[in-house]
Motif scaffolding. Structure first.
Motif, short mmCIF file in Angstrom:
data_model
loop_
_atom_site.label_atom_id
_atom_site.label_comp_id
_atom_site.label_asym_id
_atom_site.label_seq_id
_atom_site.Cartn_x
_atom_site.Cartn_y
_atom_site.Cartn_z
N GLN A 127 0.84 -1.19 0.00
CA GLN A 127 0.00 0.00 0.00
C GLN A 127 0.88 1.24 0.00
O GLN A 127 1.89 1.31 0.68
N ILE A 128 0.49 2.23 -0.79
CA ILE A 128 1.25 3.48 -0.87
C ILE A 128 0.82 4.41 0.26
O ILE A 128 -0.37 4.60 0.52
N ILE A 129 1.80 4.97 0.95
CA ILE A 129 1.54 5.88 2.08
C ILE A 129 1.59 7.31 1.57
O ILE A 129 2.66 7.80 1.15
N GLU A 130 0.46 7.98 1.57
CA GLU A 130 0.41 9.37 1.09
C GLU A 130 1.22 10.27 2.01
O GLU A 130 1.21 10.13 3.23
N GLY A 131 1.95 11.20 1.39
CA GLY A 131 2.77 12.12 2.15
C GLY A 131 4.17 11.61 2.45
O GLY A 131 4.98 12.35 3.01
N ARG A 132 4.45 10.35 2.07
CA ARG A 132 5.79 9.79 2.22
C ARG A 132 6.42 9.67 0.84
O ARG A 132 6.07 8.76 0.07
N PRO A 133 7.32 10.58 0.46
CA PRO A 133 7.89 10.54 -0.90
C PRO A 133 8.53 9.21 -1.26
O PRO A 133 8.43 8.76 -2.40
N ASP A 134 9.18 8.55 -0.28
CA ASP A 134 9.82 7.27 -0.58
C ASP A 134 8.80 6.19 -0.87
O ASP A 134 9.09 5.22 -1.56
#
Length: 325
Positions: free
Chosen positions: A9-16
């Protein structure tokens, strides 16, 4: 050919984490060009999610699982288990297998293996909450043991004052909630070596890249920290310049050392080895990356382009390597 592209899952606000969107675009774009059928699947935390993933894979019946899982909500230490899950389920998967991902994800294990095998790596100590003593004459860099993508690394991670380092360890340990690697800091040049595997099993070392620290203020540690990798508005991001085939280092020694790492860890498909070259010319491996980032602007894809490979070439080669016996 049918390809299941699985990612966390992609974590919004985490550029990496958000960078995974670019990796997905690279992979799915290449699969369309190659004429392959594909399905993308996001993996959430929890055993139930693995059951659901197995159900989706069984229904889709992919020839290959393209493994883009680079982390896990339950903790970075656990994400290698996802590759093991694919293997236990009997699906061919791209990139390295469970054991290689496990040993390269944990910096303490990987450095121990390299030291035993005679691969040069900076001297290190481990902090796990128990007080320790350090040789005071050295400079050190402190890293979370089980993170990648420079997570947890900034200018304050480099210490030239041993007493200040020892005072900072308990707070840093509490912040990252995992053992800390305290590594001798090699003041020198930053070198990245990308490796791609051909379908016959032959690993090819792509053009050697050096990270140049342009207009770096005096006293600022020359490291590729989190900002340098992920924050386009930062000084570090805009002043770390990649150049290929740098002069003044032994390219043959660098390539040989990278291939030693490839063999030692049983890497497969694609990998990147990060090194520092001291002013003496001595080479030190600081990190081995199984399944490195393959976004459009990644160091791996830049090295591939310098070798005249397209993104589609690279994705095809990664898939072909996953199918070899």
């Amino acid at each position: 050919m049918k390809i299941a592209v699985v990612h966390e899952q992609i974590i919004e606000g985490r550029p990496d984490s958000e960078d995974l969107l670019d990796e997905l675009a690279v992979v799915t774009g290449a699969l369309r060009t190659l004429g392959f059928q594909y399905e993308t699947i996001a993996l959430a935390a929890g055993l139930r999610q693995l059951y659901e993933l197995l159900g989706r894979l069984s229904m889709f019946c992919p020839d290959v699982v393209f493994n883009l899982v680079e982390g896990h909500e339950a903790g970075q230490r656990l994400f290698p288990a996802v590759a093991g899950f694919f293997e236990l389920a009997g699906f061919p998967l791209t990139g390295s297998r469970y054991d290689a991902i496990l040993t390269t994800t944990n910096k303490i294990i990987s450095k121990s293996m390299m030291a035993t095998a005679g691969i040069p790596t900076p001297a290190w100590h481990i902090y796990d909450g128990v007080p320790l003593s350090l040789p005071p004459q050295c400079a050190y860099i402190v890293k979370p043991a089980c993170e990648d993508a420079s997570v947890g690394i900034d200018d304050a991670s480099v210490f030239t004052d041993c007493e200040r380092l020892l005072e900072a360890l308990p707070t840093t340990f509490a912040t990252h909630r995992q053992p800390l690697l305290i590594e001798a800091f090699i003041a020198g040049r930053e070198i990245n070596i990308s490796i791609i595997e051909h379908k016959d099993g032959r690993p090819e070392v792509l053009p050697i890249a050096e990270i140049v620290f342009k207009d770096w203020p005096q006293g600022k540690p020359e490291i590729v920290n989190y900002d340098a990798k992920w924050l386009p508005q930062s000084f570090e991001y805009n002043n770390t310049i990649r150049r290929f085939n740098p002069e003044g280092i032994s390219a043959s020694d660098v390539r040989q050392t990278a291939l030693q790492c490839w063999r030692l860890f049983g890497l497969r498909g694609y990998a990147r080895v990060d090194m520092r070259v001291a002013s003496s010319g001595d080479i030190y491996v600081i990190e081995v990356n199984a399944n490195p980032c393959i976004s459009h602007d990644s160091g791996f894809m830049a090295a591939a382009a310098h070798a005249d490979y397209t993104e589609t070439d690279i994705i095809r080669m990664i898939i072909e390597a996953s199918l070899k016996k």
